[in-house]
Design an enzyme around this catalytic site. Sequence first.
Site, PDB file in Angstrom:
ATOM      1  N   ASP A  16     -66.567 -98.764  20.714  1.00 24.95           N
ATOM      2  CA  ASP A  16     -66.757 -97.898  21.880  1.00 24.95           C
ATOM      3  C   ASP A  16     -66.169 -96.507  21.625  1.00 24.95           C
ATOM      4  OD1 ASP A  16     -67.640 -97.296  24.404  1.00 24.95           O
ATOM      5  OD2 ASP A  16     -65.924 -98.188  25.440  1.00 24.95           O
ATOM      6  N   GLY A  17     -66.764 -95.509  22.273  1.00 29.29           N
ATOM      7  CA  GLY A  17     -66.186 -94.162  22.249  1.00 29.29           C
ATOM      8  C   GLY A  17     -67.000 -93.103  21.507  1.00 29.29           C
ATOM      9  N   ARG A  20     -67.579 -90.020  23.895  1.00 27.54           N
ATOM     10  CA  ARG A  20     -66.376 -89.197  24.106  1.00 27.54           C
ATOM     11  C   ARG A  20     -66.009 -88.417  22.846  1.00 27.54           C
ATOM     12  NH1 ARG A  20     -63.308 -94.156  26.652  1.00 27.54           N
ATOM     13  NH2 ARG A  20     -65.262 -95.115  25.966  1.00 27.54           N
ATOM     14  N   TRP A  21     -66.208 -89.049  21.697  1.00 25.35           N
ATOM     15  CA  TRP A  21     -65.927 -88.379  20.418  1.00 25.35           C
ATOM     16  C   TRP A  21     -66.791 -87.116  20.312  1.00 25.35           C
ATOM     17  CZ3 TRP A  21     -68.822 -87.052  16.122  1.00 25.35           C
ATOM     18  CH2 TRP A  21     -68.113 -86.786  14.937  1.00 25.35           C
ATOM     19  N   HIS A  33     -73.196 -90.974  18.104  1.00 29.19           N
ATOM     20  CA  HIS A  33     -73.748 -92.255  17.639  1.00 29.19           C
ATOM     21  C   HIS A  33     -73.980 -92.235  16.124  1.00 29.19           C
ATOM     22  CE1 HIS A  33     -73.872 -93.784  21.621  1.00 29.19           C
ATOM     23  NE2 HIS A  33     -74.833 -92.997  22.053  1.00 29.19           N
ATOM     24  N   SER A  61     -75.569-103.317  24.108  1.00 29.16           N
ATOM     25  CA  SER A  61     -75.414-104.412  25.076  1.00 29.16           C
ATOM     26  C   SER A  61     -76.652-104.544  25.960  1.00 29.16           C
ATOM     27  CB  SER A  61     -74.185-104.166  25.955  1.00 29.16           C
ATOM     28  OG  SER A  61     -74.459-103.175  26.924  1.00 29.16           O
ATOM     29  N   GLU A  63     -76.632-104.326  28.965  1.00 29.59           N
ATOM     30  CA  GLU A  63     -76.483-103.312  30.010  1.00 29.59           C
ATOM     31  C   GLU A  63     -76.793-101.900  29.476  1.00 29.59           C
ATOM     32  OE1 GLU A  63     -74.239-105.866  29.585  1.00 29.59           O
ATOM     33  OE2 GLU A  63     -75.095-106.875  31.327  1.00 29.59           O
ATOM     34  N   LEU A 127     -69.879-111.540   3.048  1.00 33.37           N
ATOM     35  CA  LEU A 127     -69.706-111.347   4.491  1.00 33.37           C
ATOM     36  C   LEU A 127     -71.024-111.554   5.244  1.00 33.37           C
ATOM     37  CD1 LEU A 127     -67.867-109.915   6.831  1.00 33.37           C
ATOM     38  CD2 LEU A 127     -69.281-107.927   6.301  1.00 33.37           C
ATOM     39  N   ARG A 190     -61.389-104.109  28.620  1.00 35.55           N
ATOM     40  CA  ARG A 190     -62.382-105.009  29.229  1.00 35.55           C
ATOM     41  C   ARG A 190     -63.293-105.550  28.138  1.00 35.55           C
ATOM     42  NH1 ARG A 190     -63.769 -99.975  31.972  1.00 35.55           N
ATOM     43  NH2 ARG A 190     -65.287 -98.824  30.734  1.00 35.55           N
ATOM     44  N   SER A 192     -66.640-106.039  28.582  1.00 37.35           N
ATOM     45  CA  SER A 192     -68.001-105.498  28.686  1.00 37.35           C
ATOM     46  C   SER A 192     -69.040-106.523  28.237  1.00 37.35           C
ATOM     47  CB  SER A 192     -68.141-104.182  27.912  1.00 37.35           C
ATOM     48  OG  SER A 192     -67.266-103.208  28.429  1.00 37.35           O
TER      49      SER A 192
HETATM   50  C1  IPE Z   1     -69.634-101.781  25.177  1.00 35.88           C
HETATM   51  O1  IPE Z   1     -69.518-100.423  25.398  1.00 35.88           O
HETATM   52  C2  IPE Z   1     -70.942-102.072  24.491  1.00 35.88           C
HETATM   53  C3  IPE Z   1     -71.003-101.690  23.095  1.00 35.88           C
HETATM   54  C4  IPE Z   1     -70.004-101.240  22.386  1.00 35.88           C
HETATM   55  C5  IPE Z   1     -72.290-101.856  22.483  1.00 35.88           C
HETATM   56  P1  IPE Z   1     -70.006 -99.747  26.748  1.00 35.88           P
HETATM   57  O2  IPE Z   1     -69.650 -98.318  26.656  1.00 35.88           O
HETATM   58  O3  IPE Z   1     -71.420-100.066  27.016  1.00 35.88           O
HETATM   59  O4  IPE Z   1     -69.109-100.501  27.841  1.00 35.88           O
HETATM   60  P2  IPE Z   1     -68.548-100.013  29.222  1.00 35.88           P
HETATM   61  O5  IPE Z   1     -69.696 -99.351  29.950  1.00 35.88           O
HETATM   62  O6  IPE Z   1     -67.446 -99.053  28.935  1.00 35.88           O
HETATM   63  O7  IPE Z   1     -68.048-101.243  29.889  1.00 35.88           O
HETATM   64  C1  IPE Z   2     -70.406 -96.959  22.036  1.00 38.91           C
HETATM   65  O1  IPE Z   2     -70.129 -95.655  22.408  1.00 38.91           O
HETATM   66  C2  IPE Z   2     -71.822 -97.117  21.525  1.00 38.91           C
HETATM   67  C3  IPE Z   2     -72.707 -97.876  22.418  1.00 38.91           C
HETATM   68  C4  IPE Z   2     -72.354 -98.449  23.537  1.00 38.91           C
HETATM   69  C5  IPE Z   2     -74.093 -97.969  22.001  1.00 38.91           C
HETATM   70  P1  IPE Z   2     -70.461 -95.101  23.850  1.00 38.91           P
HETATM   71  O2  IPE Z   2     -71.819 -94.484  23.839  1.00 38.91           O
HETATM   72  O3  IPE Z   2     -70.283 -96.143  24.893  1.00 38.91           O
HETATM   73  O4  IPE Z   2     -69.355 -93.983  23.991  1.00 38.91           O
HETATM   74  P2  IPE Z   2     -68.541 -93.594  25.286  1.00 38.91           P
HETATM   75  O5  IPE Z   2     -67.940 -94.834  25.847  1.00 38.91           O
HETATM   76  O6  IPE Z   2     -69.515 -92.953  26.220  1.00 38.91           O
HETATM   77  O7  IPE Z   2     -67.510 -92.634  24.794  1.00 38.91           O
HETATM   78 MG    MG Z   3     -68.724 -96.697  26.077  1.00 39.73          MG
END
Ligand code: IPE
Ligand code: IPE
Ligand code: MG
Length: 236
Positions: A16-17, A20-21, A33, A61, A63, A127, A190, A192
């Site tokens: 995740d992140g 924001r990065w 991404h 995900s 979602e 792996l 969490r 997620s």
């Molecule tokens: C979790 O990240 C899903 C993946 C890393 C693929 P999200 O950014 O979708 O989760 P939430 O919205 O913070 O719960």
């Molecule tokens: C995780 O990064 C990648 C996916 C869920 C596909 P995010 O896109 O959720 O990045 P943030 O949480 O918005 O920073």
């Molecule tokens: Mg995210």
Amino acid sequence: MSENPKPLTHVGIIMDGNGRWAKNRNLERSQGHQAGVKKAIEIVKHASHRKIQFLTLYAFSSENWSRPETEVSTLMKLLQEFLFSELPTFIEHQVRLVTIGDTQKLPLFARGALHHVIEKTKNHTGLTLVLALSYGGRDEIKRALGKLLEQAQKGDVNSKTLTEEHITNALDTSFCPDPELVIRTSGEFRTSNFLLWQCAYSEYAVTETLWPDFTPQEFDQAIDSFHKRDRRFGGV
Ligand code: IPE
Ligand code: IPE
Ligand code: MG
């Protein structure tokens, strides 16, 4: 690299992140991404080197379909690029690719690329890289229940003979052990919807680091801290 008693059998990562990065650098989310994919490649090589048996990367995900269409389409194209560009790496490192999730929902070009790489790597002995794509723990449990209802209709199982093993075997992850460790980047505490059934007794490591900034050293630290934990599984 730190010396550990025994390589872990299964590590899951909630990557995740990326968004924001990118925002921190005044870049587009798509560039976040892109950086995230590069990081995934680095960590796959590292986990393979560390003799981890299964590495599950939460890549998309159930979602995440609710994100803007342009972002979803960028992610699908990146998946295809990743698969084709990394096939030589998978061959060099003997990485076997498999997926979990409702991958029928992915666009045809992404399914085609997945099918190609899964076939090419199916006999690899290193792996196992498990890509969680269009994956949600609740959706997986719902689909598993569907399979069990079909088995019940055929008379193979009923409410008295049903065991936890039946459920484990009906899940997408039936081929691998439960993860000992789940790492989540970018500081959120969490799940997620990640591996809900399988993580009943997994240890969690949450780091503030955003996924594109995550390092093999941090991966090692998470494993080191795992080895220091007292896993009681409900006992004393
Ligand atoms: C979790 O990240 C899903 C993946 C890393 C693929 P999200 O950014 O979708 O989760 P939430 O919205 O913070 O719960
Ligand atoms: C995780 O990064 C990648 C996916 C869920 C596909 P995010 O896109 O959720 O990045 P943030 O949480 O918005 O920073
Ligand atoms: Mg995210």
